[in-house]
Write a protein that holds these residues in place. Sequence first.
Motif, mmCIF file in Angstrom:
data_model
loop_
_atom_site.group_PDB
_atom_site.id
_atom_site.type_symbol
_atom_site.label_atom_id
_atom_site.label_comp_id
_atom_site.label_asym_id
_atom_site.label_seq_id
_atom_site.Cartn_x
_atom_site.Cartn_y
_atom_site.Cartn_z
ATOM 1 N N VAL A 65 -12.140 5.125 -32.386
ATOM 2 C CA VAL A 65 -12.444 4.671 -33.754
ATOM 3 C C VAL A 65 -12.422 5.880 -34.695
ATOM 4 C CG1 VAL A 65 -14.225 3.673 -35.249
ATOM 5 C CG2 VAL A 65 -13.726 2.628 -33.034
ATOM 6 N N ILE A 66 -13.043 6.964 -34.271
ATOM 7 C CA ILE A 66 -13.061 8.191 -35.080
ATOM 8 C C ILE A 66 -11.642 8.674 -35.314
ATOM 9 C CG2 ILE A 66 -13.754 10.625 -35.090
ATOM 10 C CD1 ILE A 66 -16.239 9.689 -33.390
ATOM 11 N N ARG A 67 -10.841 8.669 -34.253
ATOM 12 C CA ARG A 67 -9.444 9.128 -34.370
ATOM 13 C C ARG A 67 -8.668 8.275 -35.380
ATOM 14 N NH1 ARG A 67 -5.209 8.541 -29.640
ATOM 15 N NH2 ARG A 67 -3.848 7.641 -31.163
ATOM 16 N N ARG A 68 -8.956 6.995 -35.417
ATOM 17 C CA ARG A 68 -8.260 6.111 -36.360
ATOM 18 C C ARG A 68 -8.726 6.313 -37.790
ATOM 19 N NH1 ARG A 68 -9.378 2.174 -31.921
ATOM 20 N NH2 ARG A 68 -7.465 2.144 -30.701
ATOM 21 N N MET A 69 -9.977 6.724 -37.969
ATOM 22 C CA MET A 69 -10.504 6.948 -39.318
ATOM 23 C C MET A 69 -9.982 8.246 -39.922
ATOM 24 S SD MET A 69 -14.481 5.747 -39.386
ATOM 25 C CE MET A 69 -15.007 6.192 -37.743
ATOM 26 N N LYS A 70 -9.763 9.237 -39.092
ATOM 27 C CA LYS A 70 -9.419 10.580 -39.567
ATOM 28 C C LYS A 70 -8.210 10.600 -40.505
ATOM 29 C CE LYS A 70 -10.091 15.010 -39.530
ATOM 30 N NZ LYS A 70 -10.927 15.501 -40.580
ATOM 31 N N PRO A 71 -7.073 9.986 -40.136
ATOM 32 C CA PRO A 71 -5.915 10.063 -41.050
ATOM 33 C C PRO A 71 -6.114 9.314 -42.364
ATOM 34 C CG PRO A 71 -5.314 8.922 -39.005
ATOM 35 C CD PRO A 71 -6.736 9.322 -38.892
ATOM 36 N N LEU A 72 -7.139 8.474 -42.417
ATOM 37 C CA LEU A 72 -7.412 7.734 -43.648
ATOM 38 C C LEU A 72 -8.339 8.500 -44.574
ATOM 39 C CD1 LEU A 72 -7.761 4.138 -42.198
ATOM 40 C CD2 LEU A 72 -5.792 5.154 -43.367
ATOM 41 N N GLY A 73 -8.725 9.696 -44.172
ATOM 42 C CA GLY A 73 -9.514 10.541 -45.053
ATOM 43 C C GLY A 73 -10.998 10.236 -45.076
ATOM 44 N N PHE A 74 -11.499 9.555 -44.065
ATOM 45 C CA PHE A 74 -12.932 9.305 -44.004
ATOM 46 C C PHE A 74 -13.653 10.635 -43.825
ATOM 47 C CE2 PHE A 74 -11.619 5.019 -43.202
ATOM 48 C CZ PHE A 74 -12.694 4.213 -43.524
ATOM 49 N N ALA A 75 -14.676 10.863 -44.599
ATOM 50 C CA ALA A 75 -15.527 12.048 -44.447
ATOM 51 C C ALA A 75 -16.420 11.845 -43.231
ATOM 52 C CB ALA A 75 -16.376 12.247 -45.699
ATOM 53 N N LEU A 76 -16.942 12.950 -42.692
ATOM 54 C CA LEU A 76 -17.798 12.859 -41.512
ATOM 55 C C LEU A 76 -18.983 11.929 -41.742
ATOM 56 C CD1 LEU A 76 -17.853 16.562 -40.254
ATOM 57 C CD2 LEU A 76 -16.638 14.622 -39.237
ATOM 58 N N GLU A 77 -19.589 12.000 -42.909
ATOM 59 C CA GLU A 77 -20.742 11.141 -43.195
ATOM 60 C C GLU A 77 -20.335 9.670 -43.244
ATOM 61 O OE1 GLU A 77 -24.389 10.042 -43.198
ATOM 62 O OE2 GLU A 77 -23.885 12.158 -43.031
ATOM 63 N N GLN A 78 -19.160 9.387 -43.796
ATOM 64 C CA GLN A 78 -18.670 8.008 -43.807
ATOM 65 C C GLN A 78 -18.407 7.522 -42.384
ATOM 66 O OE1 GLN A 78 -15.356 8.923 -46.472
ATOM 67 N NE2 GLN A 78 -16.096 7.308 -47.844
ATOM 68 N N MET A 79 -17.808 8.396 -41.575
ATOM 69 C CA MET A 79 -17.564 8.036 -40.179
ATOM 70 C C MET A 79 -18.877 7.703 -39.472
ATOM 71 S SD MET A 79 -14.810 10.811 -38.858
ATOM 72 C CE MET A 79 -13.224 11.046 -39.614
ATOM 73 N N ARG A 80 -19.850 8.574 -39.648
ATOM 74 C CA ARG A 80 -21.150 8.385 -39.004
ATOM 75 C C ARG A 80 -21.779 7.067 -39.452
ATOM 76 N NH1 ARG A 80 -23.012 12.769 -40.561
ATOM 77 N NH2 ARG A 80 -22.370 14.025 -38.788
ATOM 78 N N ASP A 81 -21.743 6.812 -40.758
ATOM 79 C CA ASP A 81 -22.333 5.591 -41.297
ATOM 80 C C ASP A 81 -21.624 4.358 -40.750
ATOM 81 O OD1 ASP A 81 -24.080 4.058 -43.084
ATOM 82 O OD2 ASP A 81 -22.265 3.720 -44.280
ATOM 83 N N LEU A 82 -20.310 4.352 -40.772
ATOM 84 C CA LEU A 82 -19.566 3.186 -40.291
ATOM 85 C C LEU A 82 -19.794 2.960 -38.799
ATOM 86 C CD1 LEU A 82 -17.718 0.833 -40.738
ATOM 87 C CD2 LEU A 82 -15.755 2.391 -40.567
ATOM 88 N N LEU A 83 -19.815 4.029 -38.020
ATOM 89 C CA LEU A 83 -20.100 3.883 -36.589
ATOM 90 C C LEU A 83 -21.495 3.310 -36.364
ATOM 91 C CD1 LEU A 83 -18.496 7.215 -35.396
ATOM 92 C CD2 LEU A 83 -17.720 4.910 -34.753
ATOM 93 N N ASP A 84 -22.465 3.781 -37.135
ATOM 94 C CA ASP A 84 -23.832 3.262 -37.018
ATOM 95 C C ASP A 84 -23.898 1.788 -37.415
ATOM 96 O OD1 ASP A 84 -24.653 5.782 -36.191
ATOM 97 O OD2 ASP A 84 -25.570 6.310 -38.128
ATOM 98 N N VAL A 85 -23.210 1.451 -38.499
ATOM 99 C CA VAL A 85 -23.212 0.067 -38.978
ATOM 100 C C VAL A 85 -22.586 -0.860 -37.940
ATOM 101 C CG1 VAL A 85 -22.147 -1.483 -40.680
ATOM 102 C CG2 VAL A 85 -23.289 0.604 -41.440
#
Length: 136
Positions: free
Chosen positions: A54-74
């Motif tokens: 999931v993280i790997r898929r978010m990276k090319p879309l420009g998700f910031a680390l905090e956004q990644m963390r929040d979305l994973l938590d959600v």
Amino acid sequence: MDGTHMQIGEVAARTELSLRTIRHYEDTGLVTPSARSQGGFRLYTERDVERLMVIRRMKPLGFALEQMRDLLDVTERLDAEDLTEGERERLQARVREYELFAAQKIDDLRAELARAEEFAASLRKRAAQPVPAAWA
């Protein structure tokens, strides 16, 4: 090892992420190894691999680390069985916000790709032009 855990090298091969990247994601709190071997090696489960994908898929879309963390938590919280209806609705609204963000980034990437393809086509056209006789 009983087969349910993988060492970081296997996880890196499966996710196509470098060891360094996986360790960085661990340092930033995006992923945590599920266990450690007696020798102290990181051990991961299939769920950890899914999280890294999931993280790997978010990276090319420009998700910031905090956004990644929040979305994973959600998304992790959405899998819980003890949610109230209001909490589920709030979490789903957050997921929709991230979906819109991702859709916009995809549109932006498509536009960039179109410009890059136009550029490559112009180079192909230029490379295919005959050499002027004066240069031969």
